[in-house]
Design an enzyme around this catalytic site. Structure first.
Site: not given
Ligand code: ATP
Ligand code: MG
Length: 504
Positions: A192, A274, A305, A459
């Site tokens: 992950l 998670k 965590q 532009c």
């Protein structure tokens, strides 16, 4: 000097140089069968490294060491990124396996190098010869002994002589290999990857132990975020994955995120999110026959965590979750990221995802989290996974990384809009609030712009500003060129005005 015909000095002949590679010590304690398998894989990985560093090459792995001949200057750098090697040394000369020739060549090559320093001569021999390794050590050692001191324990210079059948190779310089096990000998996992400092380092530690990886990225923050993560993944793929072609699976998490915000109690957003990522990695991992999921979690690094939270998240995974950074401090992780080469990019990966207001739960009970998650209809997640994009990281070119992200078709709220057309055209029409700057002036002042803003440039056609936006992106800005230039922008302005009128 080394003018004797019997000495071939690779550097003088052509551009070809010879490298002698030692296997990591760990390989030698494996069984014969395992060793053979590991060696085969290692040679395949070395071949890939040499191929990607360009130039012709040959590999000879018949001996206890690997001999590489190549003309590529990039070869040593590439070899230093192949896992399973303990050292890479350039061979200074190849001479006939005769005591006299070896001593003469060794003296010619190394007398200057050892002068005033301590040294040792080490010799290894296989095949039949009328002399022993010890004779080489003693005689070459004595020949070098005039203005230098022998120190067998901790020499400043080690002169190596490898004798195989009818050839002897002389070398000294050691470039440390990266160690670890050959990539591919320990199975496959999905990592992950969020692009911050941690997950790339976690992935690298698994690669180092021989595990091939594919990457899963759950995009919560749009194109700029994705671009940064793709770049991080590409560093791992191009520089540290020789012998394997890793893929990046990009899963658009907007749908799951919207569902989460709508249904789940805010304190639980982080942990439930998670869990959704673990589910995503599990589903993709199952398809790829991966053995595990790898994450960059470290105990207590952030509120999601904590040990309790990790436990509450874990059951959502249907594969073992490996967290190689559990015991690492942030400073250690950043130091490693610097060595790996991901640090600078990871530093730029801003907190793209700011989903959690207030304090997230730090000690979530598993049942409470599961109950929160069950408020979601997981088919949203299935749909996101099914429609993921899969990128072949090695095949992506730097220009591919930039091009799709250069153009925008909208002006995000709060963006700084810059008109790069001449003054008179600007006066005729410009985007409300747009500032006019000449493109050369913008390029000159590139580093002094406010880094917290998003820039949209336009532009006449959108082409010059595409180039500018690319320059700015390389400098780490979030900058885009409006697609279709001023005409595209006017159409967009009219549509917006129309939508406002319609709403009123
Ligand atoms: P990192 O430094 O790797 O970004 P972190 O310290 O920010 O991690 P978290 O955001 O809690 O910590 O994430 C912990 C781990 O979960 C990450 O290391 C990564 O493995 C995984 N992860 C987090 N966000 C994502 C994402 N958007 N896509 C894929 N994986 C993710
Ligand atoms: Mg993160």
């Amino acid at each position: 000097m080394a003018s004797d015909e019997s000495i071939t000095t690779p550097r003088s002949g052509g551009a070809e140089r010879i490298w002698i590679i030692r296997y990591a010590a760990e390989l030698s304690i494996k069984s014969k069968r395992t060793q053979d398998g590991f060696r085969r894989r290692l040679i395949r990985n070395i071949r890939d490294a040499l191929r990607s560093s360009g130039g012709e090459f040959s590999i000879d792995g018949r001996w206890g060491r690997i001999l590489v001949r190549t003309s590529s200057d990039q070869a040593p750098a590439a070899l230093s990124r192949v896992f399973g090697l303990s050292s890479i040394s350039e061979v200074d000369a190849v001479v006939p396996a005769e005591l006299d020739a070896i001593v003469r060549a060794g003296e010619a090559l190394y007398a200057d190098r050892v002068r005033g320093r301590t040294y040792a001569v080490r010799a290894k021999r296989s095949g039949r010869h009328p002399f022993r390794s010890r004779d080489v050590m003693v005689q070459l050692g004595a020949a070098l002994n005039r203005e230098a001191t022998v120190d067998l324990d901790d020499p400043e210079v080690t002169v190596n002589v490898d004798i195989r059948d009818d050839e002897a190779w002389l070398f000294t310089d050691h470039q440390q290999g990266v160690g670890g096990l050959p990539l591919g000998v320990e199975g496959h996992a999905v990592a992950l990857l969020s692009g911050g400092y941690d997950s790339p380092v976690a992935a690298w530690l698994m690669l180092k132990r021989g595990v091939t990886l594919d990457y899963v990225f759950c995009n919560l923050g749009g194109d700029a975020y994705e671009r940064a993560v793709v770049q991080v993944a590409k560093i791992l793929a191009d520089g540290w994955s020789y012998g394997y072609r890793p893929r990046l699976h990009v899963v658009d998490f907007q749908g799951p995120l919207d569902a989460l915000r709508e249904r789940v109690t805010p304190r639980y957003w982080q942990v439930v999110l998670k869990r959704l990522m673990y589910r995503t990695a599990s589903a993709i991992g199952a398809e790829l026959e991966a053995q595990a999921i790898v994450t960059g979690e470290a105990i207590g690094q952030v509120s999601s965590q904590t040990l309790t939270n990790l436990r509450a998240i874990e059951p959502a995974a249907s594969l073992p979750v490996f967290r190689p950074l559990l015991g690492f401090d942030k400073t250690e992780i950043i130091a490693r990221a610097e060595r790996i080469g991901t640090a600078a990019l990871s530093a730029r990966v801003k907190e793209y995802c700011a989903i959690a207001p207030g304090k997230p739960v730090t000690a979530a009970k598993e049942e409470a989290v599961a109950a929160e998650e069950s408020k979601l209809d997981l088919s949203v997640l299935d749909a996101a996974i099914a429609s993921r994009r899969v990128l072949d990281l090695r095949a992506l070119k730097p220009v591919d990384l930039v091009a799709p992200y250069i153009f925008t078709t909208e002006i995000p709220a709060g963006a700084a809009v810059i008109d790069c057309r001449p003054e008179e055209q600007y006066r005729l029409w410009h985007w409300p609030g747009a500032e006019r700057r000449d493109d050369w002036e913008l390029a000159r002042d590139l580093r002094r712009l406010d880094r917290d803003r998003t820039y949209v440039l336009y532009c006449a056609q959108g082409v010059q500003t595409a180039y500018l936006a690319e320059l700015m992106q390389r400098e780490g800005y979030e900058a885009y060129s409006f697609k279709g230039g001023v005409r595209g922008l006017r159409r967009y302005a009219e549509e917006k005005a129309g939508a406002r009128a319609g709403n009123a």
